[in-house]
Design an enzyme around this catalytic site. Structure first.
Site, PDB file in Angstrom:
ATOM      1  N   LYS A   1       3.972  -2.768  -0.761  1.00 56.79           N
ATOM      2  CA  LYS A   1       2.622  -2.685  -0.194  1.00 56.79           C
ATOM      3  C   LYS A   1       2.043  -4.066   0.036  1.00 56.79           C
ATOM      4  O   LYS A   1       1.230  -4.272   0.931  1.00 56.79           O
ATOM      5  CB  LYS A   1       1.682  -1.973  -1.168  1.00 56.79           C
ATOM      6  CG  LYS A   1       2.043  -0.572  -1.506  1.00 56.79           C
ATOM      7  CD  LYS A   1       0.844   0.075  -2.215  1.00 56.79           C
ATOM      8  CE  LYS A   1       1.275   1.014  -3.294  1.00 56.79           C
ATOM      9  NZ  LYS A   1       1.278   0.396  -4.622  1.00 56.79           N
TER      10      LYS A   1
ATOM     11  N   LYS B   1      12.679  -5.450  -1.691  1.00 60.71           N
ATOM     12  CA  LYS B   1      12.201  -4.062  -1.606  1.00 60.71           C
ATOM     13  C   LYS B   1      10.991  -3.932  -0.686  1.00 60.71           C
ATOM     14  O   LYS B   1      10.201  -4.878  -0.545  1.00 60.71           O
ATOM     15  CB  LYS B   1      11.915  -3.494  -2.989  1.00 60.71           C
ATOM     16  CG  LYS B   1      10.661  -3.950  -3.654  1.00 60.71           C
ATOM     17  CD  LYS B   1      10.330  -3.026  -4.845  1.00 60.71           C
ATOM     18  CE  LYS B   1       8.890  -3.270  -5.271  1.00 60.71           C
ATOM     19  NZ  LYS B   1       8.264  -2.265  -6.045  1.00 60.71           N
TER      20      LYS B   1
ATOM     21  N   LYS C   1       5.326 -11.781 -10.131  1.00 63.68           N
ATOM     22  CA  LYS C   1       3.953 -11.739  -9.611  1.00 63.68           C
ATOM     23  C   LYS C   1       3.168 -12.980 -10.031  1.00 63.68           C
ATOM     24  O   LYS C   1       2.276 -13.427  -9.318  1.00 63.68           O
ATOM     25  CB  LYS C   1       3.251 -10.454 -10.046  1.00 63.68           C
ATOM     26  CG  LYS C   1       3.857  -9.230  -9.361  1.00 63.68           C
ATOM     27  CD  LYS C   1       2.942  -8.029  -9.320  1.00 63.68           C
ATOM     28  CE  LYS C   1       3.571  -6.943  -8.458  1.00 63.68           C
ATOM     29  NZ  LYS C   1       2.856  -5.685  -8.421  1.00 63.68           N
TER      30      LYS C   1
HETATM   31  N1  AQP Z   1      10.635  -0.046  -2.027  1.00 64.57           N
HETATM   32  C1  AQP Z   1      10.581   0.944  -2.895  1.00 64.57           C
HETATM   33  N2  AQP Z   1      11.624   1.788  -3.023  1.00 64.57           N
HETATM   34  C2  AQP Z   1      11.570   2.810  -3.878  1.00 64.57           C
HETATM   35  N3  AQP Z   1      10.525   3.087  -4.653  1.00 64.57           N
HETATM   36  C3  AQP Z   1       9.459   2.276  -4.565  1.00 64.57           C
HETATM   37  N4  AQP Z   1       8.264   2.269  -5.198  1.00 64.57           N
HETATM   38  C4  AQP Z   1       7.531   1.242  -4.741  1.00 64.57           C
HETATM   39  N5  AQP Z   1       8.219   0.559  -3.821  1.00 64.57           N
HETATM   40  C5  AQP Z   1       9.419   1.181  -3.697  1.00 64.57           C
HETATM   41  C6  AQP Z   1       7.892   3.243  -6.195  1.00 64.57           C
HETATM   42  O1  AQP Z   1       6.584   3.697  -5.900  1.00 64.57           O
HETATM   43  C7  AQP Z   1       5.911   3.981  -7.108  1.00 64.57           C
HETATM   44  C8  AQP Z   1       4.554   3.378  -7.101  1.00 64.57           C
HETATM   45  O2  AQP Z   1       4.569   2.015  -7.073  1.00 64.57           O
HETATM   46  P1  AQP Z   1       3.255   1.225  -7.469  1.00 64.57           P
HETATM   47  O3  AQP Z   1       2.192   1.457  -6.520  1.00 64.57           O
HETATM   48  O4  AQP Z   1       2.898   1.496  -8.881  1.00 64.57           O
HETATM   49  O5  AQP Z   1       3.664  -0.279  -7.420  1.00 64.57           O
HETATM   50  P2  AQP Z   1       4.924  -1.002  -6.967  1.00 64.57           P
HETATM   51  O6  AQP Z   1       6.154  -0.411  -7.538  1.00 64.57           O
HETATM   52  O7  AQP Z   1       4.688  -2.440  -7.292  1.00 64.57           O
HETATM   53  O8  AQP Z   1       4.867  -0.692  -5.420  1.00 64.57           O
HETATM   54  P3  AQP Z   1       4.819  -1.684  -4.237  1.00 64.57           P
HETATM   55  O9  AQP Z   1       4.704  -0.919  -3.003  1.00 64.57           O
HETATM   56  O10 AQP Z   1       5.924  -2.670  -4.326  1.00 64.57           O
HETATM   57  O11 AQP Z   1       3.442  -2.410  -4.451  1.00 64.57           O
HETATM   58  P4  AQP Z   1       3.102  -3.932  -4.630  1.00 64.57           P
HETATM   59  O12 AQP Z   1       3.515  -4.600  -3.369  1.00 64.57           O
HETATM   60  O13 AQP Z   1       1.616  -3.919  -4.814  1.00 64.57           O
HETATM   61  O14 AQP Z   1       3.844  -4.451  -5.818  1.00 64.57           O
HETATM   62  C9  AQP Z   1       6.787   3.495  -8.256  1.00 64.57           C
HETATM   63  O15 AQP Z   1       7.435   4.622  -8.825  1.00 64.57           O
HETATM   64  C10 AQP Z   1       7.766   2.602  -7.571  1.00 64.57           C
HETATM   65  O16 AQP Z   1       9.020   2.565  -8.239  1.00 64.57           O
END
Ligand code: AQP
Length: 336
Positions: A202, A199, A113
């Site tokens: 968001k 992956k 990040k």
């Molecule tokens: N692609 C994914 N596959 C499986 N699990 C996922 N999680 C996120 N993306 C995937 C799981 O969702 C939970 C919440 O995630 P978060 O909001 O705390 O942040 P993150 O993991 O950083 O999710 P994103 O969507 O990838 O957000 P950004 O883009 O903002 O970094 C966690 O349990 C995560 O494992």
């Protein structure tokens, strides 16, 4: 013996997608009656990347409503908002003062990040895993459901707890309990629709890379129609040369609730032209009940607020007692 306690959360950064659902929320729902669940909206984490204040509260409401729409039941689960409980920030400070800087600098997510943020990288992004340690350890959970990507952070949480116990507890009377990871194999990682090696996320600038839980049937159809595939005939799992194929078959398996063997047999002779409409239909049908319940929940803002209030009361009682325990062990006293 009572039920084991689990704790987890999602950041209210909008665009809640199939990865968040299949990798996290659906698993919480499936296991919820076996455990005592503490599930929160990680809104303090959400500001470690640039954010829009006007969207933060809206995204928080949406996420609480989605938790309910996806099937979290208040009989088994406490739903709360992280920033409503000041103990998260206070314990983070105490942990900051016992955490070596190089533990944080080697976190993979920070490195990834930080590259995206360039020169504007903030201290909060570096400190994110310490806040996560506070989130977890405040509630004394037995298990923490984590995706593969969060495993390193849970290890850091355990390291911080061990260090605090070593410095301020005794071997027979540790201050904090060490939580264990709860990792599911299937669907642990849902990949992007535009690149099967990254992956689903968001923050991906491309809307076509993810299916959001609140996407309309037309959007779902469009995204699956345009998703990346390959020219090979026949579809099968686990081919490192075909990451998109593996991801799309996995999505179909998870959303249709069929076994891997059944999906492998059903799809082995299919071409993309046959498979894509099948995946589209399955995705739309799987999301329909969630979307309907979401609309119903959002019509009653008072109900969403009462869920947050109730959650805050329950969570705060536990969090403030752990915080007091840590502060006392570290030598703070409150003589009045
Ligand atoms: N692609 C994914 N596959 C499986 N699990 C996922 N999680 C996120 N993306 C995937 C799981 O969702 C939970 C919440 O995630 P978060 O909001 O705390 O942040 P993150 O993991 O950083 O999710 P994103 O969507 O990838 O957000 P950004 O883009 O903002 O970094 C966690 O349990 C995560 O494992």
């Amino acid at each position: 013996m009572g039920k084991q306690r689990v704790l987890s959360g999602v950041q209210p950064t909008g665009n809640y997608h199939l990865g968040n659902y299949l990798g996290a929320i659906r698993n919480w729902v499936e296991g919820q009656s076996q455990y005592e669940n503490f599930l929160f909206v990680a809104d303090l984490h959400a500001i470690t990347v640039p954010h829009d204040p006007a969207k933060l509260a809206e995204n928080t409401y949406t996420l609480v409503a989605l938790y309910l729409a996806c099937g979290l039941d208040l009989e088994y689960s406490t739903i709360f908002v992280q920033s409503h409980i000041p103990a998260h920030s206070e314990l983070t400070w105490l942990f900051n003062c016992i955490t070596p800087l190089n533990w944080l600098e080697r976190m993979i997510q920070f490195k990834e990040k930080a590259v995206k943020q360039g020169e504007n990288v903030n201290v909060g992004l570096l400190d994110y895993p310490v806040l996560m340690a506070a989130d977890i350890l405040l509630y004394d959970p037995d298990k923490v459901p984590v995706g593969e990507d969060q495993k390193q952070h849970l290890e850091l949480t355990r390291d911080i707890a061990i260090r605090l116990n070593d410095q301020f507890g005794t071997p027979d009377k540790p201050v904090l309990k060490l939580p264990e990871p709860l990792i599911r194999k299937e669907g642990a990682r849902v990949m992007s629709l535009t690149d099967g090696t990254r992956k689903m996320s968001k923050s991906d600038p491309s809307e076509l890379s993810r299916i959001n839980l609140l996407d309309s049937p037309e959007d779902i159809q469009k995204k699956i129609k345009r998703c990346k595939t390959d020219v090979t005939k026949g579809l099968w799992f686990d081919d490192p040369e075909r990451p998109e194929c593996n991801n799309l078959l996995t999505l179909y398996m998870l959303l249709s609730l069929k076994t891997k063997e059944a999906v492998a047999a059903e799809c082995k002779d299919m071409g993309w032209g046959q498979f894509k409409p099948l995946l589209t239909e399955t995705t739309i049908e799987a999301l329909k009940p969630i979307q309907q319940k979401y609309q119903a929940v959002m019509e009653d803002k008072g109900y969403v607020e009462s869920v947050m209030r109730q959650g805050r009361e329950k969570a705060e009682a536990i969090a403030s007692s752990t915080l007091l325990k840590v502060k006392t062990a570290m030598g703070y006293s409150m003589p009045f």
